[in-house]
Design a protein around this motif. Structure first.
Motif, short mmCIF file in Angstrom:
data_model
loop_
_atom_site.label_atom_id
_atom_site.label_comp_id
_atom_site.label_asym_id
_atom_site.label_seq_id
_atom_site.Cartn_x
_atom_site.Cartn_y
_atom_site.Cartn_z
N PHE A 1 -3.68 23.47 51.05
CA PHE A 1 -3.31 22.09 51.37
C PHE A 1 -2.43 22.09 52.62
O PHE A 1 -1.39 22.74 52.64
CB PHE A 1 -2.48 21.47 50.25
CG PHE A 1 -3.28 20.98 49.07
CD1 PHE A 1 -3.66 19.65 48.98
CD2 PHE A 1 -3.65 21.85 48.05
CE1 PHE A 1 -4.39 19.18 47.89
CE2 PHE A 1 -4.37 21.39 46.96
CZ PHE A 1 -4.75 20.06 46.87
N HIS B 1 -6.83 21.67 34.66
CA HIS B 1 -5.51 21.19 35.07
C HIS B 1 -4.76 20.50 33.93
O HIS B 1 -3.70 19.96 34.14
CB HIS B 1 -5.63 20.20 36.24
CG HIS B 1 -5.95 20.86 37.54
ND1 HIS B 1 -5.83 20.21 38.75
CD2 HIS B 1 -6.36 22.10 37.84
CE1 HIS B 1 -6.19 21.03 39.73
NE2 HIS B 1 -6.52 22.18 39.19
N VAL C 1 1.21 20.09 36.90
CA VAL C 1 0.44 18.83 36.98
C VAL C 1 0.52 18.04 35.67
O VAL C 1 0.69 16.82 35.68
CB VAL C 1 -1.04 19.12 37.35
CG1 VAL C 1 -1.88 17.86 37.27
CG2 VAL C 1 -1.13 19.71 38.74
N GLY D 1 -9.49 16.54 42.26
CA GLY D 1 -10.84 16.96 42.64
C GLY D 1 -10.98 17.29 44.12
O GLY D 1 -12.05 17.69 44.57
N VAL D 2 -9.88 17.17 44.89
CA VAL D 2 -10.02 17.42 46.34
C VAL D 2 -10.34 18.88 46.63
O VAL D 2 -10.99 19.21 47.63
CB VAL D 2 -8.78 16.96 47.16
CG1 VAL D 2 -8.59 15.48 47.06
CG2 VAL D 2 -7.52 17.70 46.75
N VAL E 1 -1.59 13.51 45.69
CA VAL E 1 -3.02 13.16 45.66
C VAL E 1 -3.50 12.87 44.24
O VAL E 1 -4.43 12.09 44.04
CB VAL E 1 -3.85 14.30 46.34
CG1 VAL E 1 -3.93 15.56 45.48
CG2 VAL E 1 -5.25 13.82 46.68
N VAL E 2 -2.84 13.47 43.25
CA VAL E 2 -3.23 13.21 41.86
C VAL E 2 -2.90 11.76 41.50
O VAL E 2 -3.48 11.17 40.58
CB VAL E 2 -2.48 14.19 40.91
CG1 VAL E 2 -2.82 13.94 39.45
CG2 VAL E 2 -2.78 15.64 41.28
C1 MEV Z 1 -3.32 22.01 42.53
O1 MEV Z 1 -3.90 23.14 43.11
C2 MEV Z 1 -3.29 20.84 43.49
C3 MEV Z 1 -2.71 19.59 42.88
O2 MEV Z 1 -2.62 18.59 43.91
C4 MEV Z 1 -3.54 19.09 41.74
C5 MEV Z 1 -4.84 18.38 42.15
O3 MEV Z 1 -5.03 17.99 43.29
O4 MEV Z 1 -5.67 18.21 41.24
C6 MEV Z 1 -1.31 19.85 42.39
#
Ligand code: MEV
Length: 315
Positions: A11, A140, A193, A146-147, A18-19
Motif C-alpha cells: 500500500f 480477515h 482489522v 478487496g483492494v 479503505v475498509v
Molecule cells: C490488510 O492487508 C489491508 C487492510 O487495509 C485490510 C483490507 O484492505 O481489507 C488493513
C-alpha cells in the motif's frame, strides 16, 4: 501441469481507512505466489503448499480445517462452472506469510488463475474481486476491502475508490524502487482489522474518523502527485500517512525504527504496509539511495527485500 502466478502488494496509501470506504493506492510487488494445477478424474481436491501444508477434500469431508477456505474456493469454482472433475494444486510462495504483503490475496488469486487456465474459463482480471471477496472477508475475520485482490489480479499501480461504487483507476507504470523491511513479527490481519480498529472506533469514534479523513486527503493528494510524477511529494505524503497509522496504534517500535533509519538514509518516504502492528514497512528510494537505505534498515534489525513494484498481475 498448468501453471499460474500472481503478485503480492504494497500500500502506498490508505490501508485500514479503505475498509471504511476511503480510497487507497496500492501497487503489486515483484514477489509472487505460483500455482501448479492438474485435473483429477475423481471429484476430489488436493492442495499441497510448501508454506501452508497439505489438505484434501473428498466427498465433502475436509481433512484440514485451517485450509478450508482454499478447498472451498476450488469446490465452488468447479461447481459454478459445472466441472465434473477434481483438481490437484501445488502452491509455492516468495511472499513471507502473515507479513503484510498480501500473501493470502495472492494465494486466492493464483488458485483462481490456475483453475481459469486449466479449464479454459477465461475469467477476466477485473472479475477476480467478485469471485474472491467473500473468501478474503473470511480470512480477515469478516471485513475486507478487496483492494489487494484487485491489485494482485490487475497488477501495476491502482487508485481504488468505493464512493459512489467501486472504481479502479489504473495509474500506469512507474520506475519506482522500494526497499522492504520485514520486522519478522507475524500478526494476523484479523487481529487489527476485526479486533483492534473496531474497538478503537467504539472507544474513540471522532478521533478515528478524523484520522481516516486525513488518510483520505493524503491518498487524494498522493494520486495527484503520482500523476504529476512528483516523487518527492509522494514520499512526503507516504511518511505523513505513516504518522497517522502510528497515531492509530497500528505501528510497532521495530516498524518505527525501520521508517526512521530509512528516512535518515535518504528515502523519499517510508511507511508500514497492510495490517500493521508488525509485518513490513516500505521505503521509496532511487538508484542512489537504495543501497544506503537497505543497509540502514538491515542495521536496524529488519530483514531487507530489495524489489520492484508495479509488476504484472495474473501471469
Ligand atoms: C490488510 O492487508 C489491508 C487492510 O487495509 C485490510 C483490507 O484492505 O481489507 C488493513
Amino acid at each position: 501441469m498448468n501453471r499460474a502466478s500472481n503478485p503480492g502488494n504494497l500500500f502506498l496509501f490508505g490501508e485500514h481507512a479503505v475498509v471504511y470506504g476511503k480510497p487507497a493506492i496500492i501497487a503489486s510487488v515483484d514477489l509472487r505466489v505460483r500455482c501448479q494445477i492438474k485435473s483429477l478424474p475423481e471429484k476430489e481436491i488436493k492442495i499441497s503448499s510448501r508454506e501452508l501444508g497439505n489438505a484434501v477434500l473428498k466427498r465433502h469431508k475436509r481433512d484440514r480445517k485451517d485450509l478450508f477456505i482454499l478447498l472451498d474456493l476450488c469446490k465452488d469454482i468447479l461447481s459454478q462452472f459445472k466441472i465434473q472433475k477434481g483438481v490437484e494444486l501445488k502452491i509455492e510462495s516468495d511472499i513471507p506469510v502473515a507479513s503484510g504483503l498480501s500473501s493470502s490475496s495472492a494465494v486466492l488469486c493464483s488458485i483462481l488463475s490456475g483453475l481459469s487456465k486449466l479449464f479454459k474459463l477465461n475469467i477476466p482480471n477485473k472479475d477476480y474481486y467478485n469471485y474472491l471477496i467473500k473468501y478474503q472477508r473470511v480470512i480477515h475475520g469478516g471485513r475486507a476491502s478487496g483492494v489487494e485482490i484487485i491489485s494482485s489480479a490487475q497488477g501495476g499501480f491502482n487508485y481504488i475508490s468505493f464512493k459512489p461504487g467501486l472504481k479502479i483507476k489504473k495509474l500506469g507504470d512507474f520506475p519506482f524502487r522500494v526497499v522492504i523491511g520485514d520486522t519478522g513479527i507475524k500478526t494476523k490481519t484479523s487481529k487489527t482489522v476485526k479486533e483492534f480498529i473496531p474497538k478503537l472506533i467504539k472507544k474513540r469514534p471522532l478521533f478515528t474518523k478524523r484520522c481516516f479523513n486525513k488518510i483520505e486527503e493524503l491518498t487524494k493528494e498522493g494520486l495527484k502527485s503520482i500523476l504529476e510524477g512528483d516523487i518527492l511529494k509522494i514520499g512526503k505524503l507516504m511518511t505523513e500517512n505513516q504518522k497517522i497509522l502510528a497515531k492509530l496504534g497500528l505501528s510497532h517500535p521495530k516498524l518505527d525504527r525501520g521508517v526512521n533509519v530509512a528516512l535518515e538514509a535518504g528515502a523519499y518516504g517510508a511507511k508500514l504496509s497492510g495490517k500493521g502492528q508488525g509485518g513490513v514497512m516500505l521505503a521509496l528510494v532511487n538508484k542512489d539511495s537504495q543501497k544506503r537505505v537497505a543497509k540502514a534498515i538491515k542495521r536496524a534489525g529488519l530483514k531487507v527485500i530489495q524489489t520492484k513494484i508495479g509488476v504484472t498481475g495474473v501471469k
